[in-house]
Design an enzyme around this catalytic site. Structure first.
Site, mmCIF file in Angstrom:
data_model
loop_
_atom_site.group_PDB
_atom_site.id
_atom_site.type_symbol
_atom_site.label_atom_id
_atom_site.label_comp_id
_atom_site.label_asym_id
_atom_site.label_seq_id
_atom_site.Cartn_x
_atom_site.Cartn_y
_atom_site.Cartn_z
ATOM 1 N N CYS A 21 -18.951 21.114 9.766
ATOM 2 C CA CYS A 21 -18.615 20.784 8.387
ATOM 3 C C CYS A 21 -18.461 22.115 7.650
ATOM 4 O O CYS A 21 -19.414 22.911 7.582
ATOM 5 C CB CYS A 21 -19.765 19.972 7.800
ATOM 6 S SG CYS A 21 -19.587 19.607 6.053
ATOM 7 N N CYS A 73 -11.455 21.636 6.399
ATOM 8 C CA CYS A 73 -12.394 20.501 6.349
ATOM 9 C C CYS A 73 -12.136 19.698 7.622
ATOM 10 O O CYS A 73 -10.981 19.383 7.933
ATOM 11 C CB CYS A 73 -12.126 19.646 5.110
ATOM 12 S SG CYS A 73 -12.969 18.043 5.126
HETATM 13 N N1 DGL Z 1 -15.963 17.418 6.878
HETATM 14 C C1 DGL Z 1 -16.483 18.230 5.890
HETATM 15 C C2 DGL Z 1 -15.972 19.639 5.846
HETATM 16 O O1 DGL Z 1 -15.555 20.143 6.863
HETATM 17 C C3 DGL Z 1 -17.005 17.692 4.605
HETATM 18 C C4 DGL Z 1 -16.204 16.769 3.782
HETATM 19 C C5 DGL Z 1 -17.031 16.279 2.615
HETATM 20 O O2 DGL Z 1 -18.034 15.639 2.865
HETATM 21 O O3 DGL Z 1 -16.662 16.547 1.480
HETATM 22 O O4 DGL Z 1 -16.012 20.273 4.825
#
Ligand code: DGL
Length: 251
Positions: free
Chosen positions: A71, A179
């Site tokens: 993440c 993301c």
């Molecule tokens: N998948 C996540 C990232 O890479 C987070 C997305 C979120 O929860 O806002 O930032």
């Protein structure tokens, strides 16, 4: 023996799991997705660190020793804060920066959550390696829309068209998918932006990780919400591995 976890605010980190399993389908993976609280990208650093701490404490009790922070938002929240845990953490930003450095890009665009962009963790590192011309685009909505992709396809496409316009206007050729959720819509990105080369932190994190010495085993998914989203997402990503899902976990 090391025991591996992969964590994300929701389904995004499954894109890292997909790449890991391409490298070694035997490794045991303990995945945690905090789907009830997604998106983390609109939270404060304190909130993100508190949720992340609870997830890691839960995984530590399961015997996890090493964790891929799949993440960008959580990774940006811990970089340069001195944050540590009894579990060894691997952030997703560093391998992405290494790739931009390898490509010697003086100019690049990045699309990420509000928190990731506001934290400036990508910006600082990119500028330090000579990527001076940066187009930084923050989305407050994409990750959550992708969690329920089937209902949101049209809105997602409209939002991507806005980013495409900015990318075209600025003459950017490389876009960092900052993301992990965005991997779920990579075919839409490619259709709308056929000229753009994508830098994919999800793939880069998996490939930079040394899988030797890891315990073999099943794919255990822990989620704070229901399991339906996972069944659908695993089909979308074509992940096939012996699966156990525990849903509605409270952390
Ligand atoms: N998948 C996540 C990232 O890479 C987070 C997305 C979120 O929860 O806002 O930032």
């Amino acid at each position: 023996m090391k025991k591996l976890a992969v964590i994300d605010s929701g389904i995004g980190g499954l894109s890292v799991v997909r790449e890991l399993l391409k490298l070694d389908n035997e490794i045991g993976i303990n995945y945690f997705g905090d789907n009830i609280r997604v998106p983390y990208g609109n939270m404060s650093r304190e909130e993100i660190l508190s949720c992340m701490g609870n997830i890691l404490d839960f995984l530590y009790k399961k015997g996890v020793t090493d964790c891929l922070v799949a993440c960008n938002t959580m990774s940006s929240a811990i970089l340069n804060t001195g944050y540590t845990h009894k579990i060894k953490l691997y952030n997703i930003v560093t391998p992405a920066i290494d790739e931009v450095k390898r490509l010697r890009l003086s100019k690049a665009a990045i699309l990420a959550t509000k928190f990731t962009i506001a934290s400036k963790e990508y910006e600082k590192r990119l500028k330090a390696i000579g990527t001076d011309e940066l187009l930084e685009m923050a989305s407050a909505s994409l990750a959550a829309l992708i969690e329920n992709f089937d209902d949101n396809r049209d809105i997602i496409e409209e939002e991507l068209l806005d980013y495409k316009r900015l990318i075209d206007e600025g003459g950017y050729k490389n876009l960092i998918l900052g993301c992990t959720h965005y991997e779920f819509i990579d075919s839409i990105f490619k259709d709308l932006m056929p000229e753009v080369e994508f830098i994919r932190p999800a793939k880069l994190l998996a490939e930079s990780f040394d899988t030797s010495g890891l315990e073999k085993g099943d794919f255990n998914i822990y989620t704070t919400k229901g399991q339906e989203t996972y069944i659908k997402s695993l089909r979308t990503l074509d992940i096939k591995k012996k699966l156990n899902i525990q849903d509605y976990i409270e952390i």
